[in-house]
Design a protein around this motif. Sequence first.
Motif, PDB file in Angstrom:
ATOM      1  N   VAL A   1     -16.026  84.512  76.597  1.00 24.87           N
ATOM      2  CA  VAL A   1     -16.485  83.391  77.621  1.00 24.87           C
ATOM      3  C   VAL A   1     -16.216  84.101  78.761  1.00 24.87           C
ATOM      4  N   HIS A   2     -17.394  84.208  79.644  1.00 25.35           N
ATOM      5  CA  HIS A   2     -17.228  85.067  80.957  1.00 25.35           C
ATOM      6  C   HIS A   2     -17.695  84.001  81.804  1.00 25.35           C
ATOM      7  N   VAL A   3     -16.482  84.147  82.953  1.00 24.25           N
ATOM      8  CA  VAL A   3     -16.651  83.250  84.346  1.00 24.25           C
ATOM      9  C   VAL A   3     -16.870  84.339  85.522  1.00 24.25           C
ATOM     10  N   PRO A   4     -18.184  84.422  85.746  1.00 21.25           N
ATOM     11  CA  PRO A   4     -18.520  85.622  86.637  1.00 21.25           C
ATOM     12  C   PRO A   4     -17.747  85.414  87.888  1.00 21.25           C
ATOM     13  N   GLU A   5     -17.666  84.206  88.572  1.00 18.97           N
ATOM     14  CA  GLU A   5     -17.011  83.847  89.852  1.00 18.97           C
ATOM     15  C   GLU A   5     -15.802  84.216  89.861  1.00 18.97           C
ATOM     16  N   ALA A   6     -15.139  84.219  88.759  1.00 20.47           N
ATOM     17  CA  ALA A   6     -13.502  84.192  88.559  1.00 20.47           C
ATOM     18  C   ALA A   6     -13.272  85.842  88.329  1.00 20.47           C
ATOM     19  N   ARG A   7     -14.395  86.458  87.981  1.00 22.94           N
ATOM     20  CA  ARG A   7     -14.153  87.865  87.466  1.00 22.94           C
ATOM     21  C   ARG A   7     -13.118  87.878  86.134  1.00 22.94           C
ATOM     22  N   THR A   8     -13.294  86.630  85.421  1.00 20.06           N
ATOM     23  CA  THR A   8     -12.422  86.593  84.230  1.00 20.06           C
ATOM     24  C   THR A   8     -13.337  86.339  82.939  1.00 20.06           C
ATOM     25  N   VAL A   9     -12.678  86.998  81.787  1.00 25.68           N
ATOM     26  CA  VAL A   9     -13.363  86.900  80.354  1.00 25.68           C
ATOM     27  C   VAL A   9     -11.984  86.539  79.466  1.00 25.68           C
ATOM     28  N   PHE A  10     -12.600  85.362  78.768  1.00 23.90           N
ATOM     29  CA  PHE A  10     -11.640  85.007  77.681  1.00 23.90           C
ATOM     30  C   PHE A  10     -12.234  85.790  76.464  1.00 23.90           C
ATOM     31  N   ALA A  11     -11.656  86.904  75.956  1.00 21.97           N
ATOM     32  CA  ALA A  11     -12.339  87.803  75.083  1.00 21.97           C
ATOM     33  C   ALA A  11     -12.064  87.457  73.609  1.00 21.97           C
ATOM     34  N   GLY A  12     -11.319  86.171  73.307  1.00 23.49           N
ATOM     35  CA  GLY A  12     -11.172  85.768  72.015  1.00 23.49           C
ATOM     36  C   GLY A  12     -10.299  87.210  71.214  1.00 23.49           C
ATOM     37  N   ASP A  13     -10.773  87.423  69.912  1.00 22.39           N
ATOM     38  CA  ASP A  13     -10.061  88.444  69.302  1.00 22.39           C
ATOM     39  C   ASP A  13     -10.544  89.696  69.246  1.00 22.39           C
ATOM     40  N   ILE A  14     -11.791  89.732  70.353  1.00 17.04           N
ATOM     41  CA  ILE A  14     -12.102  91.124  70.503  1.00 17.04           C
ATOM     42  C   ILE A  14     -11.165  91.913  70.968  1.00 17.04           C
ATOM     43  N   VAL A  15     -10.165  91.339  71.636  1.00 18.90           N
ATOM     44  CA  VAL A  15      -9.005  92.175  72.263  1.00 18.90           C
ATOM     45  C   VAL A  15      -7.676  91.570  71.807  1.00 18.90           C
ATOM     46  N   PHE A  16      -6.788  92.408  71.343  1.00 18.85           N
ATOM     47  CA  PHE A  16      -5.532  92.153  70.969  1.00 18.85           C
ATOM     48  C   PHE A  16      -4.697  93.030  71.976  1.00 18.85           C
ATOM     49  N   ALA A  17      -3.993  92.353  72.871  1.00 20.54           N
ATOM     50  CA  ALA A  17      -3.204  93.143  73.820  1.00 20.54           C
ATOM     51  C   ALA A  17      -1.777  93.479  73.339  1.00 20.54           C
ATOM     52  N   GLY A  18      -1.524  94.830  72.761  1.00 16.72           N
ATOM     53  CA  GLY A  18      -0.112  95.049  72.379  1.00 16.72           C
ATOM     54  C   GLY A  18       0.035  94.715  70.844  1.00 16.72           C
ATOM     55  N   SER A  19      -1.090  94.411  70.144  1.00 17.32           N
ATOM     56  CA  SER A  19      -1.052  94.335  68.913  1.00 17.32           C
ATOM     57  C   SER A  19      -2.112  94.983  68.139  1.00 17.32           C
ATOM     58  N   THR A  20      -2.129  95.286  66.882  1.00 20.49           N
ATOM     59  CA  THR A  20      -3.260  95.795  66.185  1.00 20.49           C
ATOM     60  C   THR A  20      -4.331  95.108  65.802  1.00 20.49           C
ATOM     61  N   PRO A  21      -5.682  95.423  66.376  1.00 19.54           N
ATOM     62  CA  PRO A  21      -6.762  94.331  65.906  1.00 19.54           C
ATOM     63  C   PRO A  21      -7.011  94.644  64.614  1.00 19.54           C
ATOM     64  N   VAL A  22      -7.647  93.527  64.064  1.00 16.53           N
ATOM     65  CA  VAL A  22      -7.854  93.550  62.446  1.00 16.53           C
ATOM     66  C   VAL A  22      -9.437  93.213  62.458  1.00 16.53           C
ATOM     67  N   VAL A  23     -10.054  93.975  61.376  1.00 17.90           N
ATOM     68  CA  VAL A  23     -11.423  94.056  61.190  1.00 17.90           C
ATOM     69  C   VAL A  23     -11.617  93.153  59.774  1.00 17.90           C
ATOM     70  N   TRP A  24     -12.034  91.781  59.926  1.00 22.46           N
ATOM     71  CA  TRP A  24     -12.302  91.108  58.952  1.00 22.46           C
ATOM     72  C   TRP A  24     -13.869  91.192  58.396  1.00 22.46           C
ATOM     73  N   SER A  25     -14.694  91.517  59.475  1.00 22.42           N
ATOM     74  CA  SER A  25     -16.027  91.911  59.235  1.00 22.42           C
ATOM     75  C   SER A  25     -16.531  92.961  59.342  1.00 22.42           C
TER      76      SER A  25
END
Length: 298
Positions: A163-187
């Motif tokens: 979810v990209h909010v260009p005006e705020a230069r902010t992205v809600f990345a959901g589980d494409i980004v795990f900060a500090g933990s291991t990402p997990v591939v379910w698909s």
Amino acid sequence: MSHQALRGGCHAWLQPGGWGSSNAGLITGRGESLLVDTLMDVRLTRDMLAGLADATAGRPIGRLVNTHGNPDHWFGNQLLAGAEIIAAEAAAREMRAVGPDVVLALCAEEPFARKAFGRFALDEVEPTYPNRTFDGRLDLDVGGMAVRLIDVGPAHTEADVVVHVPEARTVFAGDIVFAGSTPVVWSGPVGNWLKACRLLLDLDADTIVPGHGPVCGPETVRATERYFEFVLDQAGRRFLAGMPVADAVADIDLGPFAGLGEPERLALNVHAVYRELDPALPPLVGPQAFACMGKESE
Ligand SMILES: [Zn+2]
């Protein structure tokens, strides 16, 4: 858990912790707000809505986006039953396939799943599904604020919306980004997750709200890329050497990634790479996946 106000009317709701401790987000505009994800159960989601009450005063939540179909991002949906609930088509399908009954059965069967999810009040969850779905991209206006939904999956799951909010230069990345933990591939495929990282970086946001972990910046997207490049390389080499998948998982030394939380997810990630190289390898489904990770976490 805590509320972090970001710039441009954006907010993060952060839950530190391991399995099931997910983040959510809020985008406020004139007279209305959009919520990004609910949490793993109704109680946690109720606490979050109370914690965000100041931010949503005079700007009620009319819309909810579920970034993907994993339970920790939508099991609280019933508290937003009057809202427009938006998800990618494939994510909505995954929600219908894996509801609270399935997770409760998984916990009953598999000790490691119970360790991961047993503390949540899953018996109170009444599955509440998206009432608006899309494929690819969807542009929204939230009280004068442009909000862009982009499905960058399949990667973590069959559909992963950022979810990209260009005006705020902010992205809600959901589980494409795990900060500090291991990402997990379910698909997967893993290559598509790498593409998703590229796309995220191209959005040129400086604030990234990950699905799990603290608010971060592009450097954490680059760290995600490095993790998957490492897994592709390490698993690929062992596959070519004829090493069975379970042995490969045990054999890989995580090196610079050893400090990430939930390292047991390596078992799924290596399996995903093996399956891409050998489609005859059966997928790891719920109980088997948690059994593999349980073994790896011992
Ligand atoms: Zn999650």
